[in-house]
Design a protein around this motif. Structure first.
Motif, short mmCIF file in Angstrom:
data_model
loop_
_atom_site.label_atom_id
_atom_site.label_comp_id
_atom_site.label_asym_id
_atom_site.label_seq_id
_atom_site.Cartn_x
_atom_site.Cartn_y
_atom_site.Cartn_z
N ALA A 71 -11.14 -6.23 6.60
CA ALA A 71 -10.61 -7.32 7.61
C ALA A 71 -9.39 -6.67 8.20
CB ALA A 71 -10.19 -8.87 6.95
N ILE A 72 -8.63 -6.21 7.28
CA ILE A 72 -7.34 -5.31 7.99
C ILE A 72 -7.98 -4.32 8.98
CG2 ILE A 72 -5.26 -4.05 7.24
CD1 ILE A 72 -5.02 -5.95 5.05
N SER A 73 -8.71 -3.50 8.40
CA SER A 73 -9.12 -2.34 9.13
C SER A 73 -9.79 -2.66 10.34
CB SER A 73 -10.21 -1.55 8.25
OG SER A 73 -10.74 -0.57 8.81
N GLY B 171 3.58 -6.59 13.40
CA GLY B 171 4.35 -6.86 12.16
C GLY B 171 3.57 -7.34 10.95
N LYS B 172 2.98 -8.40 11.40
CA LYS B 172 2.18 -8.97 10.29
C LYS B 172 1.11 -8.01 9.72
CE LYS B 172 2.33 -13.65 12.01
NZ LYS B 172 1.80 -14.86 12.74
N ILE B 173 0.44 -7.28 10.55
CA ILE B 173 -0.49 -6.34 9.97
C ILE B 173 0.08 -5.33 9.09
CG2 ILE B 173 -2.07 -4.70 10.62
CD1 ILE B 173 -2.92 -5.93 13.09
N ASN B 174 1.38 -4.81 9.64
CA ASN B 174 1.88 -3.78 8.68
C ASN B 174 2.29 -4.45 7.41
OD1 ASN B 174 1.62 -1.64 10.74
ND2 ASN B 174 3.67 -1.94 11.49
N GLY B 175 2.85 -5.49 7.54
CA GLY B 175 3.21 -6.32 5.98
C GLY B 175 2.00 -6.48 5.14
N HIS B 176 0.88 -6.78 5.74
CA HIS B 176 -0.33 -6.88 5.15
C HIS B 176 -0.88 -5.46 4.46
CE1 HIS B 176 -0.62 -11.12 5.87
NE2 HIS B 176 -1.10 -10.93 7.22
N ILE B 177 -0.80 -4.67 5.17
CA ILE B 177 -0.96 -3.22 4.76
C ILE B 177 -0.30 -2.80 3.58
CG2 ILE B 177 -1.21 -0.58 5.41
CD1 ILE B 177 -2.27 -1.57 8.11
N ARG B 178 1.20 -2.89 3.87
CA ARG B 178 2.22 -2.63 2.74
C ARG B 178 1.81 -3.18 1.25
NH1 ARG B 178 5.90 -2.70 6.77
NH2 ARG B 178 6.48 -4.61 6.29
N ARG B 179 1.63 -4.54 1.51
CA ARG B 179 1.34 -5.46 0.09
C ARG B 179 -0.03 -5.02 -0.40
NH1 ARG B 179 1.26 -11.94 -0.24
NH2 ARG B 179 0.89 -11.96 -2.38
N LEU B 180 -1.08 -4.72 0.46
CA LEU B 180 -2.23 -4.45 -0.31
C LEU B 180 -2.11 -3.16 -0.89
CD1 LEU B 180 -5.21 -5.55 -0.57
CD2 LEU B 180 -6.00 -4.41 1.59
N LYS B 181 -1.79 -2.04 -0.09
CA LYS B 181 -1.50 -0.84 -0.63
C LYS B 181 -0.58 -0.82 -1.95
CE LYS B 181 -2.36 2.18 2.81
NZ LYS B 181 -2.09 3.58 3.47
N ALA B 182 0.31 -1.71 -2.00
CA ALA B 182 1.08 -1.84 -3.25
C ALA B 182 0.60 -2.49 -4.64
CB ALA B 182 2.39 -2.68 -2.94
N GLU B 183 -0.42 -3.35 -4.11
CA GLU B 183 -0.88 -4.13 -5.44
C GLU B 183 -2.51 -3.75 -5.75
OE1 GLU B 183 -0.74 -8.20 -4.84
OE2 GLU B 183 1.38 -8.15 -3.99
N VAL C 156 -11.27 2.29 0.70
CA VAL C 156 -10.97 1.94 1.96
C VAL C 156 -9.49 1.40 2.09
CG1 VAL C 156 -11.58 -0.15 3.30
CG2 VAL C 156 -13.25 0.79 1.92
N ILE C 157 -8.79 1.00 1.08
CA ILE C 157 -7.46 0.54 1.03
C ILE C 157 -6.78 1.90 1.19
CG2 ILE C 157 -5.29 -0.62 -0.26
CD1 ILE C 157 -7.69 -2.07 -1.50
N TYR C 158 -6.77 2.88 0.47
CA TYR C 158 -6.33 4.22 0.41
C TYR C 158 -6.37 4.58 1.87
CZ TYR C 158 -4.69 8.71 -0.83
OH TYR C 158 -4.19 10.19 -0.65
N ASN C 159 -7.41 4.57 2.64
CA ASN C 159 -7.54 5.23 4.01
C ASN C 159 -6.95 4.43 5.03
OD1 ASN C 159 -9.14 7.50 2.81
ND2 ASN C 159 -11.07 6.23 3.22
#
Length: 184
Positions: free
Chosen positions: A134-136, A156-168, A174-177
């Protein structure tokens, strides 16, 4: 043998107006998506389209909440994301504005990150995978199809979601890419 419109055009030309109307009605009753698209694009008012947008938001909420009552929550949420994505795709076929599609995707992501953000990174990677998809999709639409004025609303919202998902949940390819952040 693949039959094309040109193959049946002599038949179509021979039909009377009444017969053509019957044929069109018969074909449209078999294709609900096309019927809805014609209605909202040619017949409905602007308010009807806004009502449809609100209805799809309600469908997204229902899809995300109906699956949390039984079984493994991550698997059920992944099914909910899939159902919500189908509603978004149905809306996209009717209203072709990419900013509305991203609004719906972002609405779904807000529900996920607000209510179920603690479910990332478990052994049930299908949930992480669906969220990353969904983020992609949102990233692709925002970076390629949306005007820069709308882009700033979502960046801004998308960048926040990407950071949080990559951290957790960074163990999924798919997340790594996913990009670390989107810029224009």
């Amino acid at each position: 043998m693949k039959i094309k419109i040109a193959d049946i055009s002599p038949y179509l030309e021979s039909l009377s107006e009444k017969e053509k109307d019957k044929l069109i009605a018969r074909l449209l009753t078999k294709n609900q998506a096309e019927l809805e698209a014609i209605y909202f694009q040619k017949v409905a008012s602007k308010n009807d389209l806004e009502d449809l947008f609100a209805d799809v938001k309600a469908e997204i909420e229902d899809a995300m909440n109906v699956y949390i009552n039984y079984g493994v929550i991550q698997k059920n949420l992944a099914k909910g994301i899939q159902k919500a994505t189908q509603s978004i795709n149905r809306y996209k076929a009717i209203d072709r504005r990419p900013e509305k599609e991203v609004e719906l995707i972002m609405y779904m992501l807000e529900i996920i990150f607000t209510d179920f953000g603690n479910e990332f990174g478990t052994c049930w990677t299908v949930f992480d995978f669906r969220v990353a998809q969904a983020i992609s999709k949102a990233v692709t639409i925002v970076t390629r199809k949306i005007h820069a004025d709308y882009r700033m609303d979502f960046e801004g919202k998308i960048n926040g979601h990407i950071r949080r998902l990559k951290a957790e949940a960074s163990h999924n390819d798919v997340i790594y890419n996913l990009p670390d952040k989107i810029t224009y």
